[in-house]
Design a protein around this motif. Structure first.
Motif, PDB file in Angstrom:
ATOM      1  N   ASN A  88       0.821  -1.221   0.000  1.00 29.65           N
ATOM      2  CA  ASN A  88       0.000   0.000   0.000  1.00 29.65           C
ATOM      3  C   ASN A  88       0.856   1.272   0.000  1.00 29.65           C
ATOM      4  N   THR A  89       2.191   1.089   0.015  1.00 30.53           N
ATOM      5  CA  THR A  89       3.097   2.237   0.052  1.00 30.53           C
ATOM      6  C   THR A  89       4.289   1.976  -0.859  1.00 30.53           C
ATOM      7  N   LEU A  90       4.496   2.863  -1.827  1.00 32.97           N
ATOM      8  CA  LEU A  90       5.686   2.776  -2.682  1.00 32.97           C
ATOM      9  C   LEU A  90       6.570   3.980  -2.403  1.00 32.97           C
ATOM     10  N   CYS A  91       7.857   3.731  -2.387  1.00 30.06           N
ATOM     11  CA  CYS A  91       8.815   4.759  -2.007  1.00 30.06           C
ATOM     12  C   CYS A  91       9.959   4.741  -3.017  1.00 30.06           C
ATOM     13  N   LEU A  92      10.248   5.888  -3.620  1.00 32.66           N
ATOM     14  CA  LEU A  92      11.368   5.978  -4.574  1.00 32.66           C
ATOM     15  C   LEU A  92      12.681   6.012  -3.791  1.00 32.66           C
ATOM     16  N   GLN A  93      13.595   5.093  -4.122  1.00 36.45           N
ATOM     17  CA  GLN A  93      14.888   5.062  -3.434  1.00 36.45           C
ATOM     18  C   GLN A  93      15.921   5.861  -4.232  1.00 36.45           C
ATOM     19  N   ASP A  94      17.050   6.152  -3.585  1.00 34.87           N
ATOM     20  CA  ASP A  94      18.076   6.997  -4.206  1.00 34.87           C
ATOM     21  C   ASP A  94      18.574   6.441  -5.534  1.00 34.87           C
ATOM     22  N   ASP A  95      18.620   5.127  -5.657  1.00 34.28           N
ATOM     23  CA  ASP A  95      19.119   4.538  -6.907  1.00 34.28           C
ATOM     24  C   ASP A  95      18.024   4.413  -7.967  1.00 34.28           C
TER      25      ASP A  95
END
Ligand code: NDP
Length: 277
Positions: A88-95
């Motif tokens: 239910n949660t997507l998070c953009l990572q640094d890479d």
């Protein structure tokens, strides 16, 4: 940019309270961010996610009916999301890769334990329903070490399958509603969608003791059918799912911003908006 972009993707999405909740968190925590509700076409989820992140988006909430697709799309997943098979949660990572989490279960547990002061440890818990919401909450519930956890569902086989899938995490059983005859529970959680039609699963009146707590994941301006049933059968405490909604949002917000908002004022704010509607 100075204003980071977030959104919730779902279909339908019109009645989502997530934009109000996250706007309140952002203001409280002094975070420069915007958060919108987006109705995504049923066959356009993957493209919509790709476009959102290509356009500078930082994080997404995912709601019905896309949580399983979001799970499949994530490059990495938290343990609890992996267990639930839903994100239910997507998070953009640094890479540039996407991390998927599921905050529904921790939201439910925090509401019951921290906000309501209910005890889960060593309790006999009953979960009604065997749909997507139940998949999301089983692992966080079992982590609290209840004495036992039973899943009862209209379609018995779905509850049996879930119990088998999560069996290694604790004392679990699953079956039809007939499982409940002559049994008593300390905590009953309604995770069916029956209340949306003004209904509830058929339950024996002897299910509760005078110490039992009853939680409905559903919420609204009025007490739900299950909450009315619980009050009638003299439950010790009864609550709806508004706190769970705000707590799962707070956990997503923390994932994205690394700041923990205070949830109490936001639950109170939503409660008064609901009552006025
Ligand atoms: P699903 O559609 O995946 O599952 C629905 C479940 O409800 C099934 O187990 C189904 O039984 C049962 N059910 C439906 N109608 C009836 C009925 N008339 N009598 C008995 N059982 C019935 O839904 P979800 O799991 O995604 O959601 C369940 C509920 O939880 C919803 O009301 C949703 O709004 C709420 N929710 C609240 C959240 C919050 O933050 N407060 C978060 C997530 C969900 P069967 O298998 O036999 O069809």
């Amino acid at each position: 940019s100075t204003t980071d972009k977030y959104a919730v993707f779902g279909n339908p999405i019109k009645h989502s309270k997530s934009p109000v909740i996250h706007a309140a968190f952002a203001e409280q925590c002094d975070q420069a961010m915007q958060y919108r509700a987006v109705r995504v076409e049923l066959d356009g989820f993957e493209r919509a996610v790709a476009n959102f992140f290509a356009g500078g988006g930082r994080g997404l909430n995912i709601t019905l009916p896309f949580k399983q697709q979001a799970f499949a799309l994530a490059d990495e997943r938290s343990d609890r999301a992996a267990r639930a098979g839903a994100v239910n949660t997507l998070c953009l990572q640094d890479d540039g890769s996407l991390f998927g989490d599921n905050t529904d279960g921790i939201g439910l547990v925090r509401d019951m334990v921290a906000n309501l002061g209910w005890r889960l440890r060593d309790q006999r818990i009953l979960v009604l329903g065997a749909g997507g919401a139940v998949r999301g909450v089983l692992e966080p519930l079992l982590r609290e070490r209840p004495r036992s956890l039973a899943i009862a569902n209209r379609t018995a086989q779905k509850a049996r399958d879930l119990a088998a899938e999560f069996a290694e995490l604790g004392a679990l059983e699953g079956g039809g509603l007939d499982l409940l005859e002559g049994r008593q529970f300390d905590l009953v959680i309604n995770a069916t969608s029956a209340g949306l039609q003004g209904e509830m699963p058929e339950l024996p009146g002897s299910l509760l003791t005078e110490r039992s707590c009853c939680y409905d994941m559903l919420y609204g301006a009025e007490p739900t059918p299950f909450m009315r049933w619980a009050a009638l059968h003299t439950a010790w405490a009864v609550a709806d799912g508004l706190g769970m909604l705000v707590e799962q949002a707070a956990e997503s917000f923390y994932r994205w911003r690394r700041v923990r908002p205070a949830t109490g004022p936001v639950i109170a704010q939503l409660r008064s908006t609901l009552a006025a509607a």
